[in-house]
Design an enzyme around this catalytic site. Structure first.
Site, PDB file in Angstrom:
ATOM      1  N   SER A  12      63.850  13.230  33.687  1.00  0.00           N
ATOM      2  CA  SER A  12      65.302  12.934  33.677  1.00  0.00           C
ATOM      3  C   SER A  12      65.793  12.566  35.069  1.00  0.00           C
ATOM      4  O   SER A  12      66.646  11.690  35.221  1.00  0.00           O
ATOM      5  CB  SER A  12      66.079  14.116  33.103  1.00  0.00           C
ATOM      6  OG  SER A  12      66.102  15.207  34.010  1.00  0.00           O
ATOM      7  N   ARG A  89      52.848  19.726  41.049  1.00  0.00           N
ATOM      8  CA  ARG A  89      51.626  19.998  41.810  1.00  0.00           C
ATOM      9  C   ARG A  89      51.990  20.182  43.272  1.00  0.00           C
ATOM     10  O   ARG A  89      52.849  19.452  43.809  1.00  0.00           O
ATOM     11  CB  ARG A  89      50.618  18.841  41.684  1.00  0.00           C
ATOM     12  CG  ARG A  89      50.239  18.489  40.273  1.00  0.00           C
ATOM     13  CD  ARG A  89      49.638  19.621  39.495  1.00  0.00           C
ATOM     14  NE  ARG A  89      48.359  20.083  40.045  1.00  0.00           N
ATOM     15  CZ  ARG A  89      47.733  21.169  39.586  1.00  0.00           C
ATOM     16  NH1 ARG A  89      48.273  21.893  38.640  1.00  0.00           N
ATOM     17  NH2 ARG A  89      46.589  21.542  40.100  1.00  0.00           N
ATOM     18  N   LEU A  91      51.182  19.532  47.008  1.00  0.00           N
ATOM     19  CA  LEU A  91      50.407  18.540  47.753  1.00  0.00           C
ATOM     20  C   LEU A  91      49.864  19.186  49.025  1.00  0.00           C
ATOM     21  O   LEU A  91      50.523  20.025  49.648  1.00  0.00           O
ATOM     22  CB  LEU A  91      51.296  17.336  48.090  1.00  0.00           C
ATOM     23  CG  LEU A  91      51.794  16.555  46.858  1.00  0.00           C
ATOM     24  CD1 LEU A  91      52.900  15.582  47.254  1.00  0.00           C
ATOM     25  CD2 LEU A  91      50.645  15.827  46.171  1.00  0.00           C
ATOM     26  N   ASN A 105      61.753  15.655  47.831  1.00  0.00           N
ATOM     27  CA  ASN A 105      61.608  16.501  46.649  1.00  0.00           C
ATOM     28  C   ASN A 105      62.973  17.055  46.289  1.00  0.00           C
ATOM     29  O   ASN A 105      63.827  17.274  47.156  1.00  0.00           O
ATOM     30  CB  ASN A 105      60.649  17.664  46.925  1.00  0.00           C
ATOM     31  CG  ASN A 105      60.446  18.550  45.692  1.00  0.00           C
ATOM     32  OD1 ASN A 105      60.216  18.066  44.600  1.00  0.00           O
ATOM     33  ND2 ASN A 105      60.572  19.861  45.876  1.00  0.00           N
ATOM     34  N   HIS A 107      64.671  20.369  44.491  1.00  0.00           N
ATOM     35  CA  HIS A 107      64.330  21.741  44.107  1.00  0.00           C
ATOM     36  C   HIS A 107      65.578  22.388  43.512  1.00  0.00           C
ATOM     37  O   HIS A 107      66.670  22.273  44.091  1.00  0.00           O
ATOM     38  CB  HIS A 107      63.854  22.526  45.337  1.00  0.00           C
ATOM     39  CG  HIS A 107      63.527  23.951  45.042  1.00  0.00           C
ATOM     40  ND1 HIS A 107      62.374  24.323  44.397  1.00  0.00           N
ATOM     41  CD2 HIS A 107      64.229  25.089  45.295  1.00  0.00           C
ATOM     42  CE1 HIS A 107      62.366  25.642  44.268  1.00  0.00           C
ATOM     43  NE2 HIS A 107      63.471  26.133  44.796  1.00  0.00           N
ATOM     44  N   GLU A 172      71.594  17.865  39.812  1.00  0.00           N
ATOM     45  CA  GLU A 172      70.443  17.128  40.361  1.00  0.00           C
ATOM     46  C   GLU A 172      70.589  15.631  40.109  1.00  0.00           C
ATOM     47  O   GLU A 172      70.298  14.801  40.970  1.00  0.00           O
ATOM     48  CB  GLU A 172      69.143  17.621  39.712  1.00  0.00           C
ATOM     49  CG  GLU A 172      68.738  19.031  40.073  1.00  0.00           C
ATOM     50  CD  GLU A 172      67.469  19.446  39.380  1.00  0.00           C
ATOM     51  OE1 GLU A 172      66.567  18.614  39.176  1.00  0.00           O
ATOM     52  OE2 GLU A 172      67.359  20.644  39.023  1.00  0.00           O
TER      53      GLU A 172
END
Ligand code: GRF
Length: 194
Positions: A12, A89, A91, A105, A107, A172
């Site tokens: 989304s 995942r 990194l 990113n 969060h 978000e």
């Protein structure tokens, strides 16, 4: 600015990012990559006309092999920026160091509070009255890089982790595109949305 978006699920956030990169926006989506074959976001990316790739982490014996496959899948797209959007995942420090400052990113908490998982249940358990989401630069430490933007939402008395998660997810969807646009324009001053 060429943007690759990494997902693991419904995508989304990826959809909002792709939909924001139109017209005079300096960025364009060049790839949507999932570590999960069949992730719902892959169909949504294809419907939006964005090239997709799958690098299944379970098909590789270790993190180094997975990340080598990741690099191979990313190379042809020549991304300038990588946006992690529901990418589940971690990194490695090497992968992140090779792209210093060029991996973002989102969060679902107001970092530095609640790094890691289950942020909404933890915010409720802590009795928070405010919660939200953060876009940050990815560094080797988990959920710890320079903050590029935050959006706050209220915590309501009858909130459950699910109702709070839904309110944060909506934030978000507003925050990530706004931060991406600023970063693509070369502006990394932190953005605050309420
Ligand atoms: C959501 O929990 C969101 O808070 C986090 O990743 C999860 C999935 O997001 N950023 P998406 O729908 O795949 O973008």
């Amino acid at each position: 600015v060429r943007v690759a978006i990494l997902i693991s699920g419904s995508g989304s956030n990826m959809v909002r990012l792709v939909e924001s990169m139109t017209g005079e926006h300096p960025a364009r989506p060049v790839l949507v990559l999932s570590n999960v074959p069949g992730a719902g976001g892959l169909d949504r990316a294809r419907a939006l006309g964005v090239p997709t790739a799958v690098v299944d982490h379970r098909a590789h014996p270790d993190r180094a092999a997975f990340e080598a496959a990741l690099e191979e899948a990313l190379a042809p797209a020549r991304p300038d920026l990588i946006c992690l959007a529901g990418f589940m995942r971690v990194l490695s420090a090497d992968f992140v160091a090779r792209r210093a400052g060029r991996i973002l990113n989102i969060h679902p908490s107001l970092l530095p509070k609640f790094r890691g998982l289950d942020t909404h249940a933890r915010a409720l358990a802590a009795g928070e009255t405010r919660h939200g989401c953060t876009v940050h630069e990815v560094t080797p430490a988990l959920d710890d890089g320079p903050i590029l933007g935050q959006a706050e939402v209220p915590v309501l008395p009858d909130d459950t982790p699910e109702t709070l998660a839904a309110r944060v997810l909506e934030a978000e969807h507003r925050l990530y595109p706004a931060v991406l646009r600023r970063v693509a324009e070369g502006d990394r001053t932190p953005l605050r949305l309420d």
